[in-house]
Design a protein around this motif. Structure first.
Motif, PDB file in Angstrom:
ATOM      1  N   ILE A  30      31.444  47.691   8.909  1.00 16.51           N
ATOM      2  CA  ILE A  30      32.272  46.629   8.324  1.00 16.51           C
ATOM      3  C   ILE A  30      32.135  46.646   6.808  1.00 16.51           C
ATOM      4  CG2 ILE A  30      32.445  44.111   8.050  1.00 16.51           C
ATOM      5  CD1 ILE A  30      31.780  43.924  11.079  1.00 16.51           C
ATOM      6  N   GLN A  31      30.902  46.783   6.333  1.00 18.72           N
ATOM      7  CA  GLN A  31      30.681  46.804   4.888  1.00 18.72           C
ATOM      8  C   GLN A  31      31.369  48.004   4.247  1.00 18.72           C
ATOM      9  OE1 GLN A  31      26.607  46.672   3.623  1.00 18.72           O
ATOM     10  NE2 GLN A  31      27.170  46.335   1.501  1.00 18.72           N
ATOM     11  N   LEU A  32      31.253  49.163   4.837  1.00 16.29           N
ATOM     12  CA  LEU A  32      31.883  50.366   4.301  1.00 16.29           C
ATOM     13  C   LEU A  32      33.402  50.232   4.261  1.00 16.29           C
ATOM     14  CD1 LEU A  32      31.572  53.227   3.220  1.00 16.29           C
ATOM     15  CD2 LEU A  32      31.581  54.035   5.574  1.00 16.29           C
ATOM     16  N   ILE A  33      33.980  49.695   5.322  1.00 18.26           N
ATOM     17  CA  ILE A  33      35.429  49.513   5.382  1.00 18.26           C
ATOM     18  C   ILE A  33      35.888  48.545   4.301  1.00 18.26           C
ATOM     19  CG2 ILE A  33      37.293  48.517   6.778  1.00 18.26           C
ATOM     20  CD1 ILE A  33      35.754  49.744   9.249  1.00 18.26           C
ATOM     21  N   PHE A  34      35.177  47.439   4.142  1.00 16.20           N
ATOM     22  CA  PHE A  34      35.550  46.463   3.115  1.00 16.20           C
ATOM     23  C   PHE A  34      35.373  47.029   1.709  1.00 16.20           C
ATOM     24  CE2 PHE A  34      35.998  43.337   6.334  1.00 16.20           C
ATOM     25  CZ  PHE A  34      36.691  42.274   5.774  1.00 16.20           C
ATOM     26  N   ILE A  35      34.270  47.740   1.473  1.00 13.85           N
ATOM     27  CA  ILE A  35      34.056  48.340   0.152  1.00 13.85           C
ATOM     28  C   ILE A  35      35.186  49.304  -0.170  1.00 13.85           C
ATOM     29  CG2 ILE A  35      32.615  49.938  -1.189  1.00 13.85           C
ATOM     30  CD1 ILE A  35      30.183  48.733   0.220  1.00 13.85           C
ATOM     31  N   VAL A  52      32.130  43.971  -7.442  1.00 10.10           N
ATOM     32  CA  VAL A  52      32.843  42.923  -6.701  1.00 10.10           C
ATOM     33  C   VAL A  52      33.047  43.359  -5.250  1.00 10.10           C
ATOM     34  CG1 VAL A  52      35.023  41.646  -6.528  1.00 10.10           C
ATOM     35  CG2 VAL A  52      33.980  42.049  -8.776  1.00 10.10           C
ATOM     36  N   ALA A  53      33.443  44.606  -5.058  1.00  9.55           N
ATOM     37  CA  ALA A  53      33.664  45.127  -3.706  1.00  9.55           C
ATOM     38  C   ALA A  53      32.390  45.085  -2.873  1.00  9.55           C
ATOM     39  CB  ALA A  53      34.205  46.561  -3.782  1.00  9.55           C
ATOM     40  N   VAL A  54      31.281  45.485  -3.471  1.00  9.33           N
ATOM     41  CA  VAL A  54      29.997  45.471  -2.758  1.00  9.33           C
ATOM     42  C   VAL A  54      29.600  44.042  -2.417  1.00  9.33           C
ATOM     43  CG1 VAL A  54      27.522  45.900  -3.022  1.00  9.33           C
ATOM     44  CG2 VAL A  54      29.158  47.665  -3.639  1.00  9.33           C
ATOM     45  N   SER A  55      29.770  43.126  -3.358  1.00 12.53           N
ATOM     46  CA  SER A  55      29.384  41.731  -3.126  1.00 12.53           C
ATOM     47  C   SER A  55      30.178  41.109  -1.985  1.00 12.53           C
ATOM     48  CB  SER A  55      29.578  40.904  -4.401  1.00 12.53           C
ATOM     49  OG  SER A  55      28.778  41.401  -5.434  1.00 12.53           O
ATOM     50  N   ILE A  56      31.491  41.240  -2.037  1.00  9.99           N
ATOM     51  CA  ILE A  56      32.345  40.647  -0.998  1.00  9.99           C
ATOM     52  C   ILE A  56      32.070  41.286   0.353  1.00  9.99           C
ATOM     53  CG2 ILE A  56      34.732  40.417  -0.200  1.00  9.99           C
ATOM     54  CD1 ILE A  56      35.495  40.063  -3.192  1.00  9.99           C
ATOM     55  N   SER A  57      32.009  42.610   0.388  1.00 10.70           N
ATOM     56  CA  SER A  57      31.797  43.298   1.663  1.00 10.70           C
ATOM     57  C   SER A  57      30.417  42.984   2.238  1.00 10.70           C
ATOM     58  CB  SER A  57      31.982  44.803   1.495  1.00 10.70           C
ATOM     59  OG  SER A  57      31.009  45.322   0.627  1.00 10.70           O
ATOM     60  N   PHE A  58      29.439  42.828   1.373  1.00 12.07           N
ATOM     61  CA  PHE A  58      28.101  42.490   1.828  1.00 12.07           C
ATOM     62  C   PHE A  58      28.085  41.122   2.505  1.00 12.07           C
ATOM     63  CE2 PHE A  58      23.892  40.723   1.469  1.00 12.07           C
ATOM     64  CZ  PHE A  58      23.086  41.778   1.863  1.00 12.07           C
ATOM     65  N   ILE A  59      28.756  40.155   1.906  1.00 12.83           N
ATOM     66  CA  ILE A  59      28.773  38.803   2.468  1.00 12.83           C
ATOM     67  C   ILE A  59      29.480  38.795   3.822  1.00 12.83           C
ATOM     68  CG2 ILE A  59      29.726  36.487   2.131  1.00 12.83           C
ATOM     69  CD1 ILE A  59      29.056  36.938  -0.903  1.00 12.83           C
ATOM     70  N   VAL A  60      30.584  39.522   3.945  1.00 11.94           N
ATOM     71  CA  VAL A  60      31.295  39.606   5.224  1.00 11.94           C
ATOM     72  C   VAL A  60      30.409  40.266   6.287  1.00 11.94           C
ATOM     73  CG1 VAL A  60      33.267  40.662   6.418  1.00 11.94           C
ATOM     74  CG2 VAL A  60      33.582  39.608   4.172  1.00 11.94           C
ATOM     75  N   VAL A 100      16.182  36.909   2.852  1.00  4.90           N
ATOM     76  CA  VAL A 100      16.032  38.358   2.977  1.00  4.90           C
ATOM     77  C   VAL A 100      17.336  39.066   2.603  1.00  4.90           C
ATOM     78  CG1 VAL A 100      15.666  40.246   4.631  1.00  4.90           C
ATOM     79  CG2 VAL A 100      14.206  38.213   4.695  1.00  4.90           C
ATOM     80  N   GLN A 101      18.453  38.545   3.089  1.00  8.27           N
ATOM     81  CA  GLN A 101      19.734  39.196   2.843  1.00  8.27           C
ATOM     82  C   GLN A 101      20.159  39.133   1.370  1.00  8.27           C
ATOM     83  OE1 GLN A 101      21.524  41.135   4.976  1.00  8.27           O
ATOM     84  NE2 GLN A 101      19.708  40.894   6.235  1.00  8.27           N
ATOM     85  N   PHE A 102      19.868  38.023   0.710  1.00 10.36           N
ATOM     86  CA  PHE A 102      20.262  37.936  -0.691  1.00 10.36           C
ATOM     87  C   PHE A 102      19.396  38.819  -1.581  1.00 10.36           C
ATOM     88  CE2 PHE A 102      22.741  34.213   0.604  1.00 10.36           C
ATOM     89  CZ  PHE A 102      23.953  34.607   0.054  1.00 10.36           C
TER      90      PHE A 102
END
Length: 108
Positions: A21-26, A38-46, A76-78
């Motif tokens: 999911i993260q790779l697809i969003f990035i 920005v792409a990494v941040s948004i995809s990471f949260i999703v 941990v995630q942040f």
């Protein structure tokens, strides 16, 4: 998929799906012109949202209050998000695929 009894296998499946999911969003966000950070941040949260729900409801089948579990999980995630964004920022001057690879490795 609910018949898999091993927590390690379920944990791995949820993690791999979250990484996909993260790779697809990035990739999609960069393709439409978003900066890598920005792409990494948004995809990471999703991906993090998916991972939290998957791990809580399927891997560990935890019916405890979300309050304490969510606080620990987000801490941990942040930290992982910080590492992802920092690595994407550092590499954003180079080919974007490098930042994607480092961002995903940092979240594992």
């Amino acid at each position: 998929m609910f018949f898999i009894k091993s927590k390690l296998v379920r944990f791995s499946i949820v993690g791999l799906i979250a990484a996909a999911i993260q790779l697809i969003f990035i990739s999609g966000l960069i393709e439409i012109g978003a900066m890598p950070v920005v792409a990494v941040s948004i995809s990471f949260i999703v991906a993090m949202g998916f991972s939290y729900i998957g791990q809580k409801k399927w891997t560990f089948i935890n019916n405890k209050s979300h309050k304490l579990v969510l606080i620990k999980y987000f801490c941990v995630q942040f930290l992982a998000l910080f590492l992802s964004v920092a690595s994407a920022s550092y590499i954003s001057g180079f080919y974007w695929a490098s930042s994607v690879i480092i961002a995903i490795v940092a979240t594992l």
